[in-house]
Design an enzyme around this catalytic site. Structure first.
Site, PDB file in Angstrom:
ATOM      1  N   GLU A 150       0.833  -1.220   0.000  1.00 44.27           N
ATOM      2  CA  GLU A 150       0.000   0.000   0.000  1.00 44.27           C
ATOM      3  C   GLU A 150       0.860   1.260   0.000  1.00 44.27           C
ATOM      4  O   GLU A 150       0.500   2.266   0.589  1.00 44.27           O
ATOM      5  CB  GLU A 150      -0.976   0.022   1.177  1.00 44.27           C
ATOM      6  CG  GLU A 150      -1.868  -1.193   1.302  1.00 44.27           C
ATOM      7  CD  GLU A 150      -2.600  -1.581   0.025  1.00 44.27           C
ATOM      8  OE1 GLU A 150      -2.756  -0.725  -0.858  1.00 44.27           O
ATOM      9  OE2 GLU A 150      -2.965  -2.761  -0.102  1.00 44.27           O
ATOM     10  N   GLY A 151       1.979   1.200  -0.693  1.00 44.81           N
ATOM     11  CA  GLY A 151       2.876   2.339  -0.775  1.00 44.81           C
ATOM     12  C   GLY A 151       3.949   2.258   0.277  1.00 44.81           C
ATOM     13  O   GLY A 151       3.657   2.260   1.478  1.00 44.81           O
TER      14      GLY A 151
END
Lengths: 596, 596
Positions: free
Chosen positions: A442-443
């Site tokens: 998620e980054g």
């Protein structure tokens, strides 16, 4: 083996005493979310996570998921499916979802402790329902009526789960490079073809259907990130009337062998002309993706908190039990052959570091939860807007810092076990391996930092920061007469003003050199996280003092806050100095000289 | 899969240009250790580690060691035995050992790069020969003539390996608690009975015999650490004439399942009246243990350096290859679909952090190696004494910081890979798991810190620190006219003087409160490590400037040094502030309030 007990006392303290959530819920019109009901929900969440999920945590790690290459079907670890059934039947999947889609309509805030507990009990299991939330948000905000009707109810009631299919082998962060194609069909649907990787819960045996939200490019797509569209592509086709049809041409090609979260499945998903339905406007898929992403990011941030809490509990227990050497200031337990290691200052340093970070993080995360409720439900549009700006600003801080601290916390907690921490059967090493994913998916932390420094600060003239600094100053002002709080409020104010000056300095330098944004970003993320926690620790002391909690609880908060200000907050000195050294020391080296 | 190429250029730079090792060896009477010979040794070490050990690294992780419970025999991973044979036949086991025991008598310093390369290539494999060095030192310094004769030659020539049997289930750090008993036999030998755990290479199939150095208590032992004796207890009995007899009553009961170093075996060793021979005086076993320990600690410190080097090489390669998003200051490789991630400042921050720590650590470790040679071979007794005091002071810094940095470095290098770093096949996650043991075994970081702050500083009136500060000042003074060095020398001098003041402050506070030692210890360890590295970076720039290395090499050193001073050294601010906050914030909390 590690154990887990939901920290209900601290969760309630954070919710009610610090954040005043009961009054907030009432103000926002959540008439059902009485304190009585919320308490009952928390008690039941504790029971479910402690007794159903927690015992499956090591099972998931040891047995993992398996793929039948012949059928493309995935088998989850023993017990996972039964636990999911209980979760679904208990109505947990729709706890905070809108009643119009079958949800219970409780405040988003209540989902925060639920997810903390799930992650603490069994992070890998928690990844199966996790991404459904993002799918719900994306479909709710961007989907057509029939899509919301057909997909949302089964996801909300947990019969189906959702995925986010973004990454491809050659592109993760840079989605403009993606190659998955969507060809229009005569019936208005699309044929999706391409390979997606790192798809959490892309295939499993927990539910009848799986709803993939897939980024792909239409034939007439402009190049880059502006040519990406979003499609909903279920494992079993779904007609416009909601009826479920035949198996779609999407299949799990392989599953990854990972460092941890082995009970969670990470799939390569092959779309081979799979039927998909466009969500939102053509070429505007990034909007839907950001909707999913922000939800998922706060969710992953809670993984850091959950793991930290579990690690902390076990490290404290071990440090109270393990007898090893005498205190340097003389025996503390002369009747025992040695003192428990919790008497030693360096063990205390590790434990208090974890305690101050995990309890502070809990407030950071819960605060973000309340802001989402305010952003959706406050009457005053200006209040909604301010909450939205602030939660956008805090999301990368929450995700980035809570996951980095999760790694530090599982490190320190394991370290308290000495060599025993490295042995599988004690369970601490699983927590450390599981934690390692959270700063990647998620980054990465670098991506959170760029989001914070670029989009959420530079591009918005630090609007989120200004709101947050306003809240800090309002708290400081309201309590400046309280002598018991002065030891916290004075340095907090100083840090807040330094934060503002630091930000101004970066933005000024960035006007002349775009690299200053990236050069400052990760140190700025940490700096921000530490000042935010200083605020929450000051507020925690104030709230504890004003509460009816027992003296030992108040003292524990006071002493932890003092530790935090003395021993953790000074890290801001290093981050500030690094930021102020600017981009030059990072950018000077030619690429080939990294190996010179 | 990760790859490894021995960093010979930087090793030679550190050895010759910075440390002037060739002149030092000549001065110490190592007439054989010409630069030509040393270079040939390094070349051959590089070839062996790159081509024989490195390819077995993932094999060891995936297959691990196995124990046949029926026989108590351990099988090492495929290829390990053959690699060991080559290692032994190549004469590597005795490289730096004394010729009187069959060693090659090369300087101890040369063992440092050899061990760095072994650890980088295959840390788990390296653990099999690692502890032999400690056994050699203990027997050489404390053993009887017959013991030296009977045991040292086979260990030095690699036919046998050694172990350190210290830890028991209930005691690691606190050896005074140990329960293993030694009963005298009529023939002058002893019967050893007890259980030892965490015994690295306690059982394996690489050699014919295994020599255990075992701590145990004699029947008349005084309580605590003053009642510990040291015994040599071989797997196969050894008579006073050196002849090998029957199987001894020592057996591997089980092996641990660990987070990493799976190719290395960690044994529970059961001594069931095993025949052992007293080493040194009764009840004085801790001396022998410290002899082994210090050798082993420097060896484990090199594990941090080796893993960091390998992690760095792979992260740089990946960052040059992986194309993802454009530079914020405009495309750097417009002909490619995206820029390689090495253009992004935050990726550079991670890579340069690793680079500055690993190259600095290499010097820290090599310097300790030269000090051991000086301590043993300098003509002037005062010089020998000073070197011994200094290396005693630097040993916990070297072990503690290099292993902690190893964890940070493998973290950052993995992070450069994004999600791919978490996947087993890329190999980065193995490096991170392997690194995790290094801050635990041979004394945790907390124990190194206490050793540094207590025994090596408080108990010795900071004698080691004073010598080291003298070296720093001598360098600063000798180069204060060099304008090119001023940017490093000015802050280095300031940090050195701050280090001295900080130490004085701690010792003053400790006079009133013994807990101040432990409360300061770990922050003091890091503080010391960062200032030591600042010294080595300043010296590296000076040495590079004075060398005939190509301009790109000189620039790489200069730019890395600038990065270090701008971005890493400021961590000392946080550590200093934490130290100066004193013991109170750590000690205030009652044990039960950790869970309040």
């Amino acid at each position: 083996m590690t154990t887990y007990k939901a920290p209900l006392t601290d969760i309630r303290f954070a919710l009610y005493d610090v954040l005043g959530a009961d009054a907030l819920f009432a103000k926002l019109g959540y008439t059902e979310a009485s304190r009585e009901l919320v308490d009952a929900v928390l008690d039941e969440a504790a029971r479910f996570t402690e007794t159903v999920l927690a015992p499956l945590n090591s099972v998931g790690d040891e047995i993992g998921c398996s793929l039948d290459k012949a059928t493309g079907e995935v088998t989850t670890p023993p017990g996972f499916k039964q636990a999911y059934q209980q979760f679904q039947e208990g109505g947990w999947t729709g706890l905070t979802a809108a009643p119009e889609f079958g949800g219970q309509g409780l405040p988003h805030t209540i989902g925060v402790p639920l997810n903390e507990m799930i992650n603490a009990a069994n992070l890998a299991w928690g990844n199966f329902p996790l991404l459904s939330h993002g799918a719900v948000e994306a479909l709710k905000q961007h989907g057509e009526d029939w899509q919301r009707e057909a997909f949302l109810k089964p996801i909300v009631d947990g019969r189906w789960t959702g995925t986010m299919c973004l990454t491809e082998p050659h592109c993760g962060t840079d989605l403009g490079l993606l190659k998955t194609r969507a060809e229009p069909n005569a019936d208005g649907s699309y044929s999706i073809t391409g390979t997606k990787i790192f798809i959490t819960a892309g295939e499993h045996d927990l539910t009848d259907n799986i709803v993939h939200l897939v980024l792909a490019k239409l034939p007439d797509a402009p190049p880059g990130a502006k040519g990406i569209s979003l499609f909903v592509t279920p494992k079993f086709k779904v007609a416009r009337d909601g009826s479920v049809g035949e198996r779609n041409a999407v299949r799990c090609g392989s599953i990854e062998h990972k460092m941890g979260i082995k009970g969670s499945v990470t799939c390569v998903m092959n779309f081979d002309g799979a039927e998909g339905y466009l969500v939102g406007q053509p070429h505007k898929g990034l909007q839907g993706m950001f909707t999913m992403m922000n939800t998922a990011r706060l969710g992953v941030g809670l993984q850091g908190v959950g793991l930290s809490e579990r690690a902390y509990q076990n490290a404290v227990r071990y440090s109270l039990d393990r007898l090893q050497t005498r205190s340097l200031s003389g025996p503390k337990f002369p009747e025992k052959p040695a003192d428990p290691i919790i008497v030693h200052p360096d063990v205390r340093r590790m434990l208090l570091t974890v305690k101050s970070l995990v309890e502070g993080s809990r407030l950071l995360a819960l605060h973000a939860g309340t802001l989402i409720d305010v952003a959706h439900h406050a009457e005053d549009p200006a209040e909604r807007e301010a909450a939205d700006v602030l939660v956008s600003f805090l999301t990368p801080i929450s995700k980035g810092c809570q996951t980095e601290w999760g790694i530090e916390n599982t490190y320190n907690a394991l370290q308290c076990f000495g060599g025993h921490g490295y042995i599988h059967e004690h369970g601490m090493e699983q927590l450390a391996r599981d934690a390692r994913i959270t700063t990647l998916y998620e980054g990465t932390t670098g991506i959170q930092s760029l989001d914070l420094m670029g989009r959420k600060t530079a591009a918005s003239k630090a609007a989120g920061l200004r709101i947050f600094l306003g809240q800090i100053e309002a708290f400081a002002k309201a309590n400046e007469g309280d002598a018991a709080l002065a030891e916290f409020i004075v340095p907090l104010r100083q840090k807040a003003s330094e934060w503002e000056a630091l930000t101004r300095g970066i933005l000024q330098r960035a006007a002349g050199d775009a690299e200053e944004i990236g050069a400052a970003s990760t140190d700025y993320l940490f700096y921000s996280g530490y000042v935010a926690l200083a605020y929450w620790w000051a507020r925690s002391v104030a709230a504890a003092n004003a509460s009816s909690h027992p003296e030992s609880f108040k003292l524990s908060k006071l002493e932890t806050a003092r530790f935090y200000f003395a021993r953790v907050l000074p890290r801001t000195l290093a981050h500030a100095a690094a930021i102020e050294s600017g981009a030059a020391p990072l950018m000077a080296m030619d690429a080939e000289r990294f190996s010179a």
